[in-house]
Each structure stands twice: as structure tokens, then as C-alpha cells.
Design an enzyme around this catalytic site. Structure first.
Site, PDB file in Angstrom:
ATOM      1  N   ASN A 254      73.690  97.683   6.561  1.00 57.92           N
ATOM      2  CA  ASN A 254      74.582  98.489   7.412  1.00 57.92           C
ATOM      3  C   ASN A 254      75.583  97.673   8.230  1.00 57.92           C
ATOM      4  O   ASN A 254      76.663  98.169   8.562  1.00 57.92           O
ATOM      5  CB  ASN A 254      73.780  99.431   8.324  1.00 57.92           C
ATOM      6  CG  ASN A 254      72.747  98.722   9.155  1.00 57.92           C
ATOM      7  OD1 ASN A 254      72.277  97.636   8.822  1.00 57.92           O
ATOM      8  ND2 ASN A 254      72.350  99.344  10.246  1.00 57.92           N
TER       9      ASN A 254
ATOM     10  N   HIS B  20      69.507  89.319   1.135  1.00 59.44           N
ATOM     11  CA  HIS B  20      70.297  90.411   1.681  1.00 59.44           C
ATOM     12  C   HIS B  20      70.031  91.674   0.866  1.00 59.44           C
ATOM     13  O   HIS B  20      69.396  91.640  -0.193  1.00 59.44           O
ATOM     14  CB  HIS B  20      71.782  90.049   1.648  1.00 59.44           C
ATOM     15  CG  HIS B  20      72.581  90.638   2.762  1.00 59.44           C
ATOM     16  ND1 HIS B  20      72.182  91.769   3.452  1.00 59.44           N
ATOM     17  CD2 HIS B  20      73.772  90.278   3.310  1.00 59.44           C
ATOM     18  CE1 HIS B  20      73.086  92.052   4.369  1.00 59.44           C
ATOM     19  NE2 HIS B  20      74.056  91.169   4.312  1.00 59.44           N
TER      20      HIS B  20
ATOM     21  N   SER C  13      63.417  98.877   7.690  1.00 65.74           N
ATOM     22  CA  SER C  13      62.565 100.012   8.020  1.00 65.74           C
ATOM     23  C   SER C  13      61.234  99.539   8.599  1.00 65.74           C
ATOM     24  O   SER C  13      60.800  98.404   8.372  1.00 65.74           O
ATOM     25  CB  SER C  13      62.310 100.862   6.777  1.00 65.74           C
ATOM     26  OG  SER C  13      61.470 100.170   5.860  1.00 65.74           O
TER      27      SER C  13
ATOM     28  N   GLU D 187      62.987  93.610  13.491  1.00 57.71           N
ATOM     29  CA  GLU D 187      63.869  94.594  14.137  1.00 57.71           C
ATOM     30  C   GLU D 187      63.927  95.773  13.191  1.00 57.71           C
ATOM     31  O   GLU D 187      64.503  95.691  12.108  1.00 57.71           O
ATOM     32  CB  GLU D 187      65.262  93.996  14.393  1.00 57.71           C
ATOM     33  CG  GLU D 187      66.104  94.828  15.337  1.00 57.71           C
ATOM     34  CD  GLU D 187      66.958  95.863  14.624  1.00 57.71           C
ATOM     35  OE1 GLU D 187      66.523  97.045  14.591  1.00 57.71           O
ATOM     36  OE2 GLU D 187      68.007  95.511  14.092  1.00 57.71           O
ATOM     37  N   LEU D 188      63.305  96.887  13.610  1.00 62.87           N
ATOM     38  CA  LEU D 188      63.046  97.978  12.685  1.00 62.87           C
ATOM     39  C   LEU D 188      63.830  99.231  13.079  1.00 62.87           C
ATOM     40  O   LEU D 188      64.892  99.147  13.675  1.00 62.87           O
ATOM     41  CB  LEU D 188      61.535  98.231  12.634  1.00 62.87           C
ATOM     42  CG  LEU D 188      60.703  96.958  12.369  1.00 62.87           C
ATOM     43  CD1 LEU D 188      59.213  97.248  12.415  1.00 62.87           C
ATOM     44  CD2 LEU D 188      61.102  96.315  11.052  1.00 62.87           C
TER      45      LEU D 188
ATOM     46  N   CYS E 134      70.693 101.390  13.606  1.00 65.72           N
ATOM     47  CA  CYS E 134      69.368 101.555  14.197  1.00 65.72           C
ATOM     48  C   CYS E 134      69.459 102.029  15.638  1.00 65.72           C
ATOM     49  O   CYS E 134      68.565 102.720  16.127  1.00 65.72           O
ATOM     50  CB  CYS E 134      68.603 100.231  14.138  1.00 65.72           C
ATOM     51  SG  CYS E 134      68.236  99.675  12.466  1.00 65.72           S
TER      52      CYS E 134
ATOM     53  N   GLU F 219      63.898 109.146  11.757  1.00 63.78           N
ATOM     54  CA  GLU F 219      65.194 108.524  12.027  1.00 63.78           C
ATOM     55  C   GLU F 219      66.233 109.141  11.088  1.00 63.78           C
ATOM     56  O   GLU F 219      66.021 109.197   9.879  1.00 63.78           O
ATOM     57  CB  GLU F 219      65.116 107.018  11.797  1.00 63.78           C
ATOM     58  CG  GLU F 219      66.424 106.292  12.068  1.00 63.78           C
ATOM     59  CD  GLU F 219      66.317 104.798  11.843  1.00 63.78           C
ATOM     60  OE1 GLU F 219      66.982 104.041  12.574  1.00 63.78           O
ATOM     61  OE2 GLU F 219      65.565 104.376  10.942  1.00 63.78           O
TER      62      GLU F 219
END
Length: 460
Positions: free
Chosen positions: A131, A155, A207, A228-229, A262, A359
Site C-alpha cells: 500500500n 516485498h 495482516s 506492524e499489523l 492501516c 478492518e
């Protein structure tokens, strides 16, 4: 899953890349480990020179780098340029500050001359999402390369051209081969990398489910991890908030990067005294967005990153409606080609609605009418996520007080959750652990080594 670049606006396949075979992966790992032995000995000035050149190249060729972001994942070209410049800022930030952040700390020891020094850990492995294709990479790479580590990155398979551009950027900036390595590998090969004893730390942005899998794998082989989710950031609006400014920021917070962030403002919690007026103005503002080609500067509503992402979001909206929510579509009809989703506001989302705790990654907002601050805080915290949050109020000190009661890694007052090089970024609960950016970000993957020089005749 193949590494394939597909334009989400036109559905055109732009490029396809082969995955590494076992021999190529082993060669990359060996090269990175060997390079670490020399890179760790470079001084901060040498590392900073490479890092600053990378920043300068990005600024000088911002349009070139930005165009790849828009072609591969569909963000509007203006936001792509902003991402390129933010990436450059993060490079410069660590070039300027890394040495100070990692200075030895002298201790007031009872015996001896004790100091804690920050030593690099070795080869680090990062798994990064699509993103923000450059920003996600620089958050991981810049501090760790400045600390003397070397990094290898898997990536997202949907942004391979951006991945290669970032690797070439490091090489063009003067980094020796092996300092930064892009890996086109499978999930199974990623597990092999995590298991490899030459790799000493793992960082993932993605995720919650992916984070749990990676952390479990790394834990079995005693590797440090940062995660970092996901997030379902609440945006709380109190009666004394400046309504016009709040609506502006609520639209921005929900729709930046077409809502694929996020830390997007996914849940709007508005006090009942102003709820009707807020919803009216928010709906009207959301309806002014212009769908179209993200390369066109007039476009303010681009496609999502892929048809798969669009289909998932539409399915979530349908599920919410099936369980009693109301979906209000707003704005001009979006194109039927490409990965577009109609901006939508969900109201009447009850706690037992399956969508309540999910989410939503795209232009869909959940709206909640709250009776008081206590209810707003309760709903804000009633989620497995805890990444970011925001509070809008005319009383800044009161906003600070409410922020203290919100269970998240970041809370902004009178602004949606956002990022800047000097601000620590990370979450709580199922949104992960560890921090990126700021002075904290460079501390995650260093060995805090105690050196204590004790007189030979000191008592035991």
C-alpha cells in the site's frame, strides 16, 4: 504467487518476474552475510553519505519514482509524489540523527567503568506490503542500514517494479551489493530465510494473521521480531469540535490512499449532539470525489490496488448489510472497469455484526452515533486492533485526557493518525509490537552490549 505488476486502472499486465530458485536465494544470503562483515565496520559518515544520496536521487527524480507507484497500485499521482518525498525525508532523518541515537550510554555503576554500546545485529529480513511501496521499505531499511545492519526484503508480489526501483536506488546511491537485497521469493522460501542462522531479525508489516505466522516461525529459532499489523482506527468527534475542519480531516483520514492504510480513520464515533450535521456534511464531502485515471491530477478517487482487493471490500459491505447494517453509496458512479469501489457509509452496525470487528481497506466508513465520551471510548477500545486513533475537540487538554484512555499505539488530537520521520509508529494488541521511525525505530535491531571495565583488584 507470481510477482506480477498489473495496472489496477486499466487491468493491463505491465510486467512479470520470476521467483528466485534455491541456488539464487542461497547466493543472496551468502552475499548479505559477507557484506555485513564489512558494512558494520563503516563509520556513520560513510553510511550517511549513501543514505543522503538516496534521498537526493528521490527528490531529483520524484516524478519517475512516483509514476511506478501509481501504475502498480493505483494511488493518485499527487499522493505518489508525496510518498516519494516522505521517503526522502526519512532517509535524511536517519542520516542526520543515527549517530546521536546510537551513542554509548555511560552507567553510574557501583563497580567499574560501565557503558552500553549499540552494536548491529547482522542480516535482517523484512516482509513488506503493497500500500505504500517505498515508505514501507524506507521505514525498515534506513535506520537499520545506518545502524550497520544489512537488510533483505520480500516485498508484495503486486509491486515488483517498485521493489526493484528501491533496490536500484540503494545501489545508485553507492551502497555495496548486499547492503540492501530485494528477494522475489515464495512464502515457503520466506520461511527458509527466517530459519537461516545467518538472519538475526525479522520485521513484518501486514495482516495480523501473517504477523502471527512470521512471529511463530521466528520464535522457534529465537529471532527478534517487530510487527506492524492491521488497524481499525477510531475517529472520535466531540460536540465542541470545529465541524468544518473535522469533516475535512475525516474525509482525508478515511480516503487518503483510497482508504488503503492501516491507520485510516475507519470508524467515525460522533457525539449525538452533532451526529446528524456531521453525517450530512461528511456524506456531501465524500460525494465530491472524482473517480478516474490516477495519473490524471484531477482524479481524487482512484481504483483500489487490485480487483481482488475490490471484490473483498464489496463482499464485506454485503455481509454487513445481510446482518442489519445500512449501506449508503455516495458520489458519482465509479467506472465499471478497473478496481474501483463506490464510496460507502455503513450505519447501524451492531456489535454482533461480523463487520464490527473487521478492518475495511478502502473507501468504506463505519459511522457510530455515541451518547457521551464514555461510550465513544468504549467503542474505540472494543476491537482487537490498537494501531492509531484520533480525537477532535475544541479543548486540546481534554483531547489529551481522552487519548490516555484509548488502547492504541498512537493517538492524534485534531488530526487523523499519520506519520512523520520523528514520530514513533506502531501499535498495541493485535496491531503488533515494536516501533518504526523516530529514535525508537533504530533501537529495535541493535545489540545493547554492556562493557564494564573493572579494576583488577575489585572485590567480587
Amino acid at each position: 504467487m507470481p510477482y506480477q505488476s498489473v495496472n489496477p486502472y486499466s487491468d493491463e499486465v505491465l510486467a512479470t518476474f520470476d521467483e528466485l530458485d534455491a541456488v539464487e536465494l542461497e547466493s543472496a544470503l551468502a552475499r548479505a552475510r559477507s557484506r555485513y562483515e564489512t558494512w558494520r565496520e563503516r563509520g556513520f559518515d560513510e553510511r550517511a553519505a549513501v543514505t543522503r544520496r538516496a534521498a537526493r536521487i528521490l527528490r531529483e527524480r520524484r516524478e519517475e519514482f512516483a509514476r511506478l507507484l501509481t501504475l502498480e497500485m493505483g494511488k493518485v499521482i499527487g499522493e505518489s509524489i508525496e510518498e516519494v518525498l516522505l521517503t526522502a525525508d526519512i532517509f535524511d532523518y536517519y542520516a542526520d540523527n543515527a549517530e546521536d541515537f546510537l551513542r554509548p550510554v555511560h552507567l553510574d555503576a557501583r563497580t567499574g567503568d560501565a557503558v552500553v554500546v549499540n552494536s548491529p545485529m547482522g542480516v535482517l529480513f523484512g516482509v513488506q506490503p503493497w500500500n505504500f511501496p517505498y515508505y514501507q521499505l524506507v521505514r525498515f531499511a534506513a535506520p537499520n542500514v545506518m545502524a550497520g545492519n544489512v537488510v533483505m526484503v520480500k516485498h508484495s508480489s503486486s509491486v515488483p517494479q517498485s521493489a526493484l526501483a528501491f533496490e536500484r536506488l540503494y545501489r545508485e546511491a553507492g551502497a555495496p551489493e548486499g547492503v540492501y537485497t530485494n528477494l522475489f521469493i515464495t512464502k515457503e522460501q520466506a520461511a527458509t530465510v527466517i530459519d537461516d542462522p545467518r538472519v538475526r531479525g525479522v520485521a513484518l508489516t501486514g495482516s495480523t494473521e501473517a504477523g502471527a505466522a512470521v512471529a511463530t516461525r521466528a520464535g522457534k529459532v529465537v529471532k527478534k521480531t517487530t510487527l506492524e499489523l492491521g488497524g481499525s482506527d477510531p475517529l472520535i468527534v466531540l460536540p465542541d469540535a470545529d465541524l468544518g475542519a473535522t469533516v475535512h480531516w475525516a474525509v482525508w483520514g478515511r480516503m487518503h490512499n483510497c482508504g488503503q492504510s492501516c491507520v485510516a480513520s475507519k470508524r467515525l464515533l460522533v457525539h449525538e449532539q452533532i451526529a446528524d450535521k456531521f453525517l450530512e456534511e461528511f456524506t456531501a464531502a465524500l460525494g465530491t470525489l472524482t473517480p478516474g485515471d490516477p495519473m490524471d491530477e484531477r482524479t481524487t478517487l482512484p481504483p483500489l490496488s487490485s480487483r481482488t482487493a475490490a471484490e473483498k471490500l464489496r463482499a464485506q459491505v454485503s455481509e454487513a448489510v445481510e446482518h442489519g447494517a445500512r449501506a449508503t453509496e455516495v458520489g458519482d458512479p465509479v467506472p465499471t472497469t478497473g478496481a474501483f469501489v463506490q464510496p460507502t457509509i455503513l450505519t447501524g452496525v451492531a456489535k454482533d455484526n461480523p463487520i464490527y470487528g473487521e478492518e475495511l481497506f478502502g473507501p468504506v466508513a463505519m459511522f457510530f452515533r455515541v451518547g457521551d465520551e464514555a461510550e465513544a471510548i468504549a467503542i474505540a477500545n472494543d476491537t482487537r486492533y490498537g494501531l492509531g486513533a484520533s480525537v477532535f475537540t475544541g479543548d486540546e487538554e481534554h483531547g489529551r485526557e481522552i487519548a490516555r484512555h484509548i488502547d492504541s499505539g498512537m493517538v492524534f488530537v485534531n488530526h487523523p493518525t499519520w506519520t512523520s520521520p520523528e514520530l514513533p509508529f506502531g501499535g498495541a494488541k493485535d496491531s503488533g509490537y515494536g516501533r518504526e521511525l523516530s529514535a525508537l525505530g533504530i533501537q529495535e535491531f541493535v545489540n545493547k552490549k554492556l562493557i564494564d571495565v573493572v579494576p583488577i583488584d575489585a572485590p567480587p
